[in-house]
Design an enzyme around this catalytic site. Structure first.
Site, PDB file in Angstrom:
ATOM      1  CD  GLU A  64      -1.784  -2.410   1.191  1.00  0.00           C
ATOM      2  OE1 GLU A  64      -2.598  -3.253   0.795  1.00  0.00           O
ATOM      3  OE2 GLU A  64      -0.685  -2.711   1.699  1.00  0.00           O
ATOM      4  CG  HIS A 133      -9.186  -7.436   7.088  1.00  0.00           C
ATOM      5  ND1 HIS A 133      -8.383  -8.032   8.032  1.00  0.00           N
ATOM      6  CD2 HIS A 133      -8.542  -7.560   5.900  1.00  0.00           C
ATOM      7  CE1 HIS A 133      -7.301  -8.521   7.433  1.00  0.00           C
ATOM      8  NE2 HIS A 133      -7.368  -8.236   6.146  1.00  0.00           N
TER       9      HIS A 133
END
Length: 332
Positions: A64, A133
């Site tokens: 990321e 998540h």
């Protein structure tokens, strides 16, 4: 705006916005993990790689920080990247690029450069994806000067706000609650935009204002319907934009209803409800309050995997109903 309106899902509306933006402007391209042939973790990008090719729908490595850095660099060079984080939680891995680079470059270079970048963040609980998540981190990024942060609750606004975000000269953080992807609503065909700085009153009321965003707007509307049967008329304000925050709509609503309940999924402490509360406390609406402001946020814990515990950790419709009853009937 086209007059032809269809029923689309939230995910379909986002995909349509991406396709329209790419058709209108060759500088627009997509980046993210598994957004190509796989179609995205939540199947939002779908067949866009077949339509626009792998040069404009780019599968990125599992990095990321690296992907965000490429997106920032591309934006600086005149492109208009849309970078999808597979889960909003992974923004933590790219905060250097988001907070120290994208948000500050225009300011540090005296306006001589801009970062026309959109970052998409599937966020929120309700899918059993557990602590790493399932977070709602929009308040983190709404704290950062230089970023714009939006959180649409309907397919119509998801499309219009995303098109506006892609055209904006500054970095826009676009939060999409995962439970909304399959929800459906009317969406006009063709191109249209929605302003990135305005809230919207979803339901008129006279006894209490419920300020919410994303999935909590739907829960607030359900709660308002139930409360109406008890003679309590709740006004539901959909924030839509968290930065900039629409002070005027909030102040006008609370000045009318004289009560405020802030509902949000992120952790209660230092969440967006704290800012909404401060806006009212620092405005003329404060003198009109007939009850203390109430914040109804997520529990002070990581999100559990167990579905019952997960539900208990974030506000649900019965919690909103109970909070509003307490405010209106004076038992806060």
């Amino acid at each position: 705006m086209s007059e032809v309106v269809r029923e689309l899902s939230y995910a379909q509306a986002i995909q349509e916005a991406l396709a329209i933006a790419m058709e209108r402007d060759e500088r627009v391209f997509l980046m993210g993990e598994d957004i190509g042939v796989y179609g995205g973790a939540f199947q939002v990008t779908g067949d866009l790689v077949q339509r626009f090719g792998p040069q404009r729908v780019i599968d990125t490595p599992i990095s990321e920080l690296g992907g965000a850095g490429v997106a920032v660099g591309a934006a600086l060079l005149g492109q208009r990247p849309v970078y999808e984080f597979q889960f909003s939680d992974f923004a933590a891995l790219a905060m250097e690029q988001i907070v120290n680079q994208a948000a500050k470059i225009r300011f540090m270079l005296g306006g001589k450069a801009s970062v026309p970048l959109v970052m998409r963040f599937p966020s929120g609980s309700g899918t059993g994806a557990a602590a790493q998540h399932s977070q709602s981190l929009e308040a983190w990024l709404a704290h950062v000067p230089g970023l714009k942060v939006v959180q649409p609750s309907t397919p119509h606004d998801a499309k219009g706000l995303l098109l506006a975000a892609i055209e904006d000269p500054d970095p826009v953080m676009f939060f999409e609650h995962k439970l909304l992807y399959k929800t459906k609503g009317p969406v006009p065909e063709g191109y249209y935009t929605e302003p990135l700085h305005e809230a919207r009153v979803r339901r008129e009321g006279r006894h209490v204002t419920i300020a919410a965003s994303a999935i909590m707007v739907h829960k607030a509307l359900d709660a308002a319907t139930q409360l109406a049967g008890e003679g309590i008329e709740a006004e539901v304000v959909d924030l839509l934009s968290l930065r900039p925050l629409d002070h005027r709509t909030l102040i006008d609503s609370v000045s009318k209803t004289t009560r405020l309940v802030c509902v949000y999924e992120g952790t209660k402490q230092l969440g967006i409800g704290a800012e909404v509360s401060a806006v009212i406390a620092e405005s003329a609406a404060f003198d009109r309050l007939d009850a203390p402001i109430v914040r109804l946020g997520g529990a002070d814990c990581p999100l559990p995997y167990n579905p019952e515990l997960e539900r208990a950790a974030v506000p649900q419709v019965p919690d909103i109903v109970a909070a509003v009853r307490g405010v209106v009937r004076g038992s806060v």
